[in-house]
Design a protein around this motif. Structure first.
Motif, short mmCIF file in Angstrom:
data_model
loop_
_atom_site.label_atom_id
_atom_site.label_comp_id
_atom_site.label_asym_id
_atom_site.label_seq_id
_atom_site.Cartn_x
_atom_site.Cartn_y
_atom_site.Cartn_z
N GLY A 1 4.32 -0.91 -3.64
CA GLY A 1 4.95 -0.72 -2.33
C GLY A 1 3.96 -0.35 -1.27
O GLY A 1 4.16 0.64 -0.54
N GLN A 2 2.89 -1.12 -1.10
CA GLN A 2 1.78 -0.75 -0.22
C GLN A 2 1.91 -1.28 1.20
O GLN A 2 1.01 -1.07 2.01
CB GLN A 2 0.47 -1.24 -0.85
CG GLN A 2 0.18 -0.60 -2.19
CD GLN A 2 -0.96 -1.28 -2.92
OE1 GLN A 2 -0.91 -2.47 -3.20
NE2 GLN A 2 -1.99 -0.51 -3.21
N GLY A 3 2.99 -1.96 1.51
CA GLY A 3 3.21 -2.42 2.87
C GLY A 3 2.14 -3.36 3.36
O GLY A 3 1.76 -4.31 2.69
N ALA A 4 1.61 -3.09 4.56
CA ALA A 4 0.63 -3.97 5.19
C ALA A 4 -0.66 -4.09 4.39
O ALA A 4 -1.40 -5.06 4.53
CB ALA A 4 0.32 -3.47 6.60
N ARG A 5 -0.95 -3.11 3.53
CA ARG A 5 -2.17 -3.16 2.71
C ARG A 5 -1.96 -3.92 1.41
O ARG A 5 -2.90 -4.13 0.65
CB ARG A 5 -2.64 -1.74 2.36
CG ARG A 5 -3.06 -0.90 3.56
CD ARG A 5 -3.60 0.45 3.10
NE ARG A 5 -2.59 1.21 2.37
CZ ARG A 5 -2.67 1.48 1.06
NH1 ARG A 5 -3.68 1.04 0.36
NH2 ARG A 5 -1.71 2.20 0.48
N GLY A 6 -0.74 -4.33 1.15
CA GLY A 6 -0.41 -4.91 -0.14
C GLY A 6 -0.30 -6.42 -0.12
O GLY A 6 -0.81 -7.11 0.77
N TYR A 7 0.42 -6.93 -1.11
CA TYR A 7 0.54 -8.35 -1.35
C TYR A 7 1.40 -9.01 -0.27
O TYR A 7 2.23 -8.37 0.37
CB TYR A 7 1.17 -8.57 -2.74
CG TYR A 7 1.22 -9.99 -3.21
CD1 TYR A 7 0.06 -10.73 -3.38
CD2 TYR A 7 2.44 -10.60 -3.51
CE1 TYR A 7 0.10 -12.04 -3.84
CE2 TYR A 7 2.50 -11.90 -3.98
CZ TYR A 7 1.33 -12.62 -4.14
OH TYR A 7 1.38 -13.91 -4.60
N PHE A 8 1.21 -10.33 -0.10
CA PHE A 8 1.95 -11.10 0.89
C PHE A 8 3.45 -10.87 0.70
O PHE A 8 3.97 -10.99 -0.40
CB PHE A 8 1.61 -12.58 0.76
CG PHE A 8 0.13 -12.82 0.69
CD1 PHE A 8 -0.67 -12.67 1.81
CD2 PHE A 8 -0.47 -13.18 -0.50
CE1 PHE A 8 -2.04 -12.88 1.74
CE2 PHE A 8 -1.83 -13.39 -0.59
CZ PHE A 8 -2.62 -13.24 0.54
N GLY A 9 4.13 -10.61 1.79
CA GLY A 9 5.53 -10.20 1.76
C GLY A 9 5.66 -8.78 2.26
O GLY A 9 6.69 -8.37 2.77
N TRP A 10 4.58 -7.98 2.02
CA TRP A 10 4.36 -6.68 2.64
C TRP A 10 5.48 -5.67 2.37
O TRP A 10 5.90 -4.93 3.26
CB TRP A 10 4.09 -6.89 4.14
CG TRP A 10 2.95 -7.85 4.31
CD1 TRP A 10 1.64 -7.61 4.08
CD2 TRP A 10 3.03 -9.23 4.68
NE1 TRP A 10 0.88 -8.73 4.28
CE2 TRP A 10 1.71 -9.76 4.66
CE3 TRP A 10 4.08 -10.08 5.02
CZ2 TRP A 10 1.42 -11.08 4.96
CZ3 TRP A 10 3.78 -11.41 5.32
CH2 TRP A 10 2.47 -11.88 5.29
N TYR A 11 5.90 -5.69 1.10
CA TYR A 11 6.92 -4.74 0.63
C TYR A 11 6.35 -3.32 0.67
O TYR A 11 5.24 -3.07 0.18
CB TYR A 11 7.31 -5.12 -0.79
CG TYR A 11 8.11 -4.13 -1.58
CD1 TYR A 11 9.43 -3.83 -1.26
CD2 TYR A 11 7.56 -3.52 -2.71
CE1 TYR A 11 10.18 -2.95 -2.02
CE2 TYR A 11 8.29 -2.64 -3.48
CZ TYR A 11 9.60 -2.36 -3.13
OH TYR A 11 10.34 -1.48 -3.89
N GLU A 12 7.09 -2.40 1.25
CA GLU A 12 6.64 -1.01 1.35
C GLU A 12 7.68 -0.10 0.71
O GLU A 12 8.87 -0.18 1.00
CB GLU A 12 6.45 -0.62 2.82
CG GLU A 12 5.85 0.76 3.01
CD GLU A 12 5.43 1.03 4.44
OE1 GLU A 12 4.85 2.10 4.69
OE2 GLU A 12 5.70 0.17 5.31
#
Length: 737
Positions: free
Chosen positions: A656-667
């Motif tokens: 759940g890393q949002g903008a720092r995470g995988y495409f789709g940007w689940y936070e």
């Protein structure tokens, strides 16, 4: 009266034995295709297929119709083709014959380009056949033109010189001619030659002898021998046994293996770069570029020593500061690195061969995360590693056994890797990503062939040596070939997933995502992926691979209830917002997955637009965070190999890393807090319990829809040896004999 469209649809369904696969090939949805088949059966008056469980099987009546339908469609196509050929020539269909291999030596692409420059509306169809067969086909009107290397053209046919090719002399390194700077006719006349046997007219043997005679000498030929004996003698042939022709699963569009998470980029990364640590098939962590390490008594300082002989492809030595810069960038960009970053105070390079990790608290799994991350911290020169983590590095200067040939790279066509003579492998045997990375090939050519059937045909004809991921439907054909090996590179398998973009409507609504999750039935997806081979797939309602400690499904989370899902969509307040689903057409089985997902989403009331394109374009588009109206996207399908999602810290699909995470940007802060607990848990029992809690959050918030697990076979000719198991296709230890 039976219409041709219905018959064509019937033939494709009968050949595929699957509505879903046929729908993808016909570029329509499964539901209208199924209705067309039902209407055809109603019109005929009897069923054509037996419905067996979730599948279909052609019955006796269907088999009889199939034979007649094929004849009728062939006759119709022949009539249409004849009419086109009698037209003005400004458009229509042209049938071109070519020899096996013409697609890859550049001749055929140039011919197509010239033809289309002259006649922009022309359509070109290709027939692969030997030169004597081409001439016969021209005479009988089955071909319109062909590419020939014959020096003499029969008088009843016209010809035009299009290109010239050179003969190449190849000798072993210890042959007397290898050291001669300038060859003379006397050298050539005295050499003993081995050339391929005559396999047709005109052939290489006859043309070579004619060329020698024109030069003024008659070659002294060795006894006829198999091509496998070529390295022992002077050879009139262009392709060596140390060149591997490989068809990757997708086009390589992103070259930076720290910036990207595309699997094809990972395979590229392993060829070009090396890492500090690797792992064997049992999961043991072993030094790779590292000589070893020591840990301070308080567990907060790791001192890593580099081994001797490390060099970059530009000739510069690999220094500790290069490693530090590479690790710093990796800790920002990749999931496992971000985990380490929560423990890390700083990286340091006190001298040229020493890397020190200063930790805020003990982290006994530091080397494990570096070795077991699917995208490991590949080591780059400091000047490149200091590139903004949000941008790709501008050039490929690696530290691994092969050198990327940027001057030969053509996206969508070719990527080339050459053996790097300056690489010093470890002495241990190669095992998974550890041990001696010995380059036994001089050159590897990645040849992009988007159509799997074309790639498999090239493999069967010997035009390529290795097809990374043949379409599952074609595996039975390859199983019957004694000259082709089928193998499973990664026994942990692949997991399919539908990934949502949570930034924009409608999938910024958790309830809508959850409704899709609960409406999906994994069976049709896995049937397509494994071509109906139930032994090759597993129904798995889990965000982690089933059969692993974290892969423990929660009952009832994916009931596959379409009616309930449709009601949930309405209850969630869906307002008809468009859903743009990215569908890769050149990366099986993702195209099928996308069509099945689109069909399900339409059934439950979503307004879906499928954007069909190649995987490279999907990879480029999915980085966009823009709204739909500005070229954004809503969802895409993907597959991930098991090691990439084995445990909560490395599973980038559910972090759940949002903008720092995988495409789709689940936070999701709850997921991230549980991951931190998992990292600090002292026992496996506690980690399993925390994994269950993470699974519950993921199934409630639905950043993805799991589509099940399957193993993917690779196919290569049996003269390819030394293929390793691993998390990606690994090029070292591979030999061509």
């Amino acid at each position: 009266m039976l219409d041709l469209r219905s018959l064509r649809y019937f033939v494709v369904v009968a050949e595929q034995q699957s509505i879903a696969r046929a729908a993808v090939l016909l570029n329509i949805s499964a539901s209208p295709l199924s209705r067309t088949i039902r209407q055809l059966e109603d019109e005929i008056g009897f069923p054509l297929f037996d419905r067996v469980g979730r599948g279909i099987r052609l019955n006796i009546a269907g088999q009889e119709l199939l034979e007649n339908a094929r004849d009728l469609l062939r006759s119709n196509e022949k009539l249409a083709r004849g009419l086109q050929r009698r037209s003005s020539g400004e458009g229509g269909l042209v049938i071109m014959g070519h020899m096996p291999g013409a697609m890859y030596n550049g001749v055929l692409p140039r011919a197509i380009r010239k033809l289309r420059e002259a006649f922009p509306a022309i359509q070109v169809s290709f027939e692969v056949m030997h030169e004597d067969q081409q001439l016969e086909a021209l005479r009988h009107g089955r071909l319109d033109l062909c590419i020939q290397t014959a020096p003499v053209v029969p008088p009843d046919l016209g010809s035009l010189l299009f290109a010239r090719e050179r003969y190449v002399l190849i000798t072993p390194a210890d042959h007397p001619l290898a050291s001669v700077q300038s060859l003379t006719l006397q050298h050539l006349a005295e050499a003993e030659w081995l050339i391929p046997p005559d396999r047709g007219k005109p052939a290489l043997r006859a043309k070579f002898l004619t060329a020698c005679e024109e030069l003024g000498f008659i070659p002294r030929l060795a006894a006829t021998a198999a091509l496998g004996a070529l390295p022992r003698l002077a050879v009139a042939q262009g392709a060596g046994s140390r060149v591997l022709r490989y068809v990757p699963s997708a086009n390589l569009t992103q070259l930076d293996p720290i910036w990207s998470t595309a699997y094809v980029t990972l395979c590229h990364g392993y060829a070009v770069f090396d890492a500090l640590y690797g792992a064997d098939a049992w999961g043991n962590v072993l030094p790779q570029m590292a000589e070893g390490h020591t840990i301070s008594d308080d567990g907060r300082r790791w001192t890593i020593r580099l081994r001797d002989g490390l060099r970059f492809h530009d000739g510069a030595p690999v220094l500790a500061r290069d490693c530090v810069a590479s690790l710093q960038r990796w800790c920002i960009r990749q999931g496992a690195g971000q985990i380490i970053g929560t423990f890390l105070d700083r990286w340091e390079a006190p001298d040229d061969r020493t890397v020190v990790a200063h930790l805020r608290e003990p982290m006994p799994t530091l080397a494990t995360l570096m070795a077991m991350s699917v995208f490991p911290p590949f080591i780059m020169p400091e000047r490149l590693a200091k590139t903004d983590p949000g941008q790709q590095v501008p050039e490929m200067v690696g530290s691994g056994p092969f050198r990327f040939k940027a001057d030969e790279y053509v996206s969508g066509v070719l990527s080339v890797y050459e053996k790097f003579a300056g690489y010093v492998p470890r002495q241990e045997a190669a095992d998974w990503t550890s041990g001696g990375k010995v380059a036994k090939l001089d050159r590897i050519e990645w040849r992009v062939i988007p159509d799997s059937a074309t790639a498999v045909a090239a493999l069967q004809q010997g035009e390529v040596d290795w097809v990374e991921k043949p379409l599952a439907d074609l595996v039975p054909v390859l199983q019957r070939r004694s000259d082709i090996a089928l193998d499973v590179i990664d026994p942990t398998g692949w997991a399919g997933a539908l990934r949502f973009n949570v930034l924009h409507p409608p999938f910024n609504n958790e309830a809508i995502r959850r409704a899709v999750l609960r409406g999906v039935d994994q069976h049709p997806f896995l049937q397509v992926a494994a071509a109906g081979d139930e032994s090759s797939y597993t129904i798995c309602h889990s965000a982690f691979p089933c059969g692993t400690p974290a892969g423990r499904p929660i009952p009832g989370t994916m009931p596959g209830d379409v009616k309930a899902a449709k009601a949930a969509i309405a209850a969630a307040g869906y307002k008809g917002e468009p859903v743009v689903l990215l569908a890769p057409t050149d990366n099986p089985p993702l195209g099928d997955f996308a069509e099945l997902a689109a069909d399900l989403m339409r059934q439950i009331g979503l307004n879906v637009e499928v954007v069909s394109t190649d995987w490279g374009t999907v990879v480029q588009r999915r980085v966009k965070k823009d709204p739909i109206a500005q070229g954004g996207w809503s969802a895409f399908v993907t597959v991930v190999n098991g090691p990439a999602i084995m445990s909560p810290p490395v599973n980038f699909m559910i972090r759940g890393q949002g903008a720092r995470g995988y495409f789709g940007w689940y936070e999701n802060e709850e997921v991230e807090a549980l991951v931190q607990q998992w990292l600090r848990a002292p026992s496996e029992t506690e980690r399993v319990a925390i994994g269950d809690r993470i699974q519950a959050v993921v199934m409630r918030t639905a950043p993805i829809v799991p589509l099940g697990q399957y193993v993917q076979r690779t196919a290569y000719r049996k003269n390819i040896q030394g293929v390793l198991k691993g998390p990606a296709t690994l090029p070292w230890n591979v030999a061509k004999v």
